[in-house]
Write a protein that holds these residues in place. Structure first.
Motif, PDB file in Angstrom:
ATOM      1  N   VAL A 293      -4.786   3.545  -0.824  1.00 35.29           N
ATOM      2  CA  VAL A 293      -4.700   4.412  -2.145  1.00 35.29           C
ATOM      3  C   VAL A 293      -3.772   5.385  -2.069  1.00 35.29           C
ATOM      4  N   THR A 294      -3.561   6.027  -0.716  1.00 37.93           N
ATOM      5  CA  THR A 294      -2.582   7.017  -0.557  1.00 37.93           C
ATOM      6  C   THR A 294      -1.189   6.592  -0.851  1.00 37.93           C
ATOM      7  N   LEU A 295      -0.691   5.269  -0.515  1.00 40.19           N
ATOM      8  CA  LEU A 295       0.434   4.651  -0.716  1.00 40.19           C
ATOM      9  C   LEU A 295       0.524   4.378  -2.407  1.00 40.19           C
ATOM     10  N   LEU A 296      -0.486   4.117  -2.657  1.00 34.57           N
ATOM     11  CA  LEU A 296      -0.392   3.823  -4.339  1.00 34.57           C
ATOM     12  C   LEU A 296      -0.028   5.187  -5.065  1.00 34.57           C
ATOM     13  N   VAL A 297      -0.912   6.510  -4.561  1.00 37.31           N
ATOM     14  CA  VAL A 297      -0.429   7.614  -5.388  1.00 37.31           C
ATOM     15  C   VAL A 297       0.550   8.144  -5.005  1.00 37.31           C
ATOM     16  N   GLY A 298       1.075   7.963  -3.538  1.00 34.81           N
ATOM     17  CA  GLY A 298       2.353   8.499  -3.292  1.00 34.81           C
ATOM     18  C   GLY A 298       3.435   7.609  -3.433  1.00 34.81           C
ATOM     19  N   GLN A 299       3.571   6.469  -4.069  1.00 31.85           N
ATOM     20  CA  GLN A 299       4.790   5.793  -4.268  1.00 31.85           C
ATOM     21  C   GLN A 299       5.957   6.545  -4.478  1.00 31.85           C
ATOM     22  N   PRO A 300       6.103   7.386  -5.562  1.00 31.22           N
ATOM     23  CA  PRO A 300       7.355   7.959  -5.766  1.00 31.22           C
ATOM     24  C   PRO A 300       7.679   8.842  -4.562  1.00 31.22           C
ATOM     25  N   PHE A 301       6.698   9.675  -4.070  1.00 32.21           N
ATOM     26  CA  PHE A 301       7.051  10.374  -2.734  1.00 32.21           C
ATOM     27  C   PHE A 301       7.632   9.515  -1.765  1.00 32.21           C
ATOM     28  N   TYR A 302       6.725   8.580  -1.307  1.00 34.19           N
ATOM     29  CA  TYR A 302       7.418   7.834  -0.081  1.00 34.19           C
ATOM     30  C   TYR A 302       8.615   6.768  -0.496  1.00 34.19           C
TER      31      TYR A 302
END
Length: 323
Positions: A95-104
C-alpha cells in the motif's frame, strides 16, 4: 554466498544514500507516514468494532451463560483485531508503494542520476502507472498469500512446523518484499512483472540478502516508516545490478581536431595546401613576375619639352666664340 552478501550490501548502501541526502529521506517518508496514519485509524475503528463483529458472528451463543459467552466473544474479538494487525503488516509495504508511486519514482530517478547511467523511463501517464502498480501489487499479494497458506498448514507438522517453517516464512517474505520494492526501479526500466520474478529467481541469494533483514527490521514498530526511503534507494541500486543501463557513447568531439566526419577525409579542417619548404613560388597575379619594368609609365621622359625644372636643357650657342 556472494549474492547473499551483495544483497545485504545494497540494503546498507540504500540507507547510507538517504543518510547523505537528508532531504530525499524526508521526501521518501511522506508516503509511509500517510499509509501509517490510514492504518492507525483503521485499526482504531477495528478495535472498537471487534466486539460487535464477534457478537454478529456468534448468534448461537446468545443463550449461553454469560461467562462462556464473554469468553468466546472476547477471544474472537481479539483474533479479529490480531488478524487485522497481521494483515496490515503484510500489506503495508504494498500500500505504501502504491500511495507513494510518484514519490518513489522521483527517489529512484535521483538515485540513478547520482550513480550515473539513468534510464529513460517509458512515456506513460500517471494514472496508467498507478493502475500497473496496483495490478503488480495484487499479483505479489496473491502469490505471497498462496505461500502463506501452505506454510500455515505446514506449521502443524511436528518439529518441522516449529523449526523449518518459520525460516521458510522469513525467506518467502524477504523474496516477495524484494520483488515489491524493486518494482518501482524495474518498472522505470520497462521490465514487466513476470520478467522481474524470473530475474529474482535467478538471483535468490541477492533477493534473500536484501529482503530478509528488512523483514526482520519491519517487525519493530515504526522501523518500516523510517527505513522505507532507504529500502527504496537500496532496491534501486539492486535493480541496477539486475538490469544494467547501457550508456550512450559520447559523440561530442570536435571534428576540427582531425576526426573524419560524414564522408570527409581525416585531417585538420580548412587548412590550405602549403608550398614545399624553401621552394620559390611566384606570387599569384603579380604583374612584375616576368619583367619588373613591364608597362612602367616612367620608362621614358614624361617632360620632353623641358618643362620640368630638373630636366636636362640643350646648351645655348656661345656668342663670344668665333666660328
Amino acid at each position: 554466498m556472494r549474492d547473499l552478501a551483495a544483497g545485504m550490501g545494497y540494503l546498507a548502501k540504500g540507507q547510507k544514500w538517504v543518510a547523505r541526502h537528508g532531504r530525499w529521506w524526508a521526501f521518501g517518508m511522506i508516503p509511509a507516514l500517510i499509509t501509517l496514519a490510514g492504518y492507525v485509524v483503521a485499526l482504531f475503528f477495528l478495535g472498537g468494532w471487534a466486539g460487535d463483529i464477534a457478537a454478529w458472528a456468534t448468534p448461537f451463543a446468545d443463550h449461553w451463560s454469560s461467562f462462556w459467552q464473554d469468553l468466546l466473544r472476547t477471544t474472537l474479538a481479539a483474533l479479529v483485531f490480531v488478524g487485522g494487525l497481521l494483515l496490515s503488516v503484510l500489506t503495508f509495504t504494498a500500500v505504501t508503494l502504491l500511495v507513494g508511486q510518484p514519490f518513489y519514482e522521483e527517489l529512484c530517478e535521483k538515485v540513478d542520476e547520482t550513480e550515473g547511467g539513468a534510464p529513460t523511463p517509458p512515456d506513460v501517464p500517471l494514472w496508467r502507472e498507478l493502475v500497473v502498480a496496483a495490478r503488480d501489487s495484487l499479483f505479489v499479494l496473491v502469490r505471497a498469500g498462496g505461500f502463506g497458506v501452505l506454510l500455515f498448514a505446514a506449521g502443524f507438522i511436528p518439529v518441522v512446523g516449529q523449526t523449518v517453517v518459520p525460516v521458510l516464512g522469513f525467506l518467502v517474505s524477504g523474496f516477495f518484499l524484494t520483488l515489491e520494492l524493486t518494482s518501482v526501479a524495474l518498472q522505470r526500466r520497462g521490465v514487466p512483472q513476470r520478467e522481474r520474478l524470473r530475474l529474482l529467481r535467478g538471483r535468490l541469494g541477492l533477493a534473500f540478502g536484501f529482503g530478509v533483514p528488512l523483514v526482520l527490521g519491519f517487525l519493530v514498530p515504526l522501523v518500516t516508516v523510517v527505513a522505507m526511503p532507504g529500502a527504496v534507494a537500496g532496491a534501486t541500486l539492486l535493480a541496477r545490478d539486475l538490469v544494467p543501463v547501457e550508456e550512450e557513447p559520447e559523440t561530442d568531439e570536435d571534428p576540427a581536431e582531425g576526426d573524419p566526419a560524414d564522408g570527409e577525409t581525416s585531417g585538420p579542417a580548412d587548412v590550405p595546401d602549403l608550398p614545399e619548404y624553401r621552394a620559390q613560388q611566384p606570387a599569384a597575379a603579380n604583374p612584375y613576375a616576368e619583367n619588373p619594368y613591364a608597362e612602367n609609365p616612367y620608362a621614358g621622359n614624361p617632360y620632353p619639352d623641358g618643362s620640368y625644372a630638373g630636366a636636362p636643357q640643350p646648351a645655348e650657342p656661345n656668342p663670344y666664340r668665333s666660328a
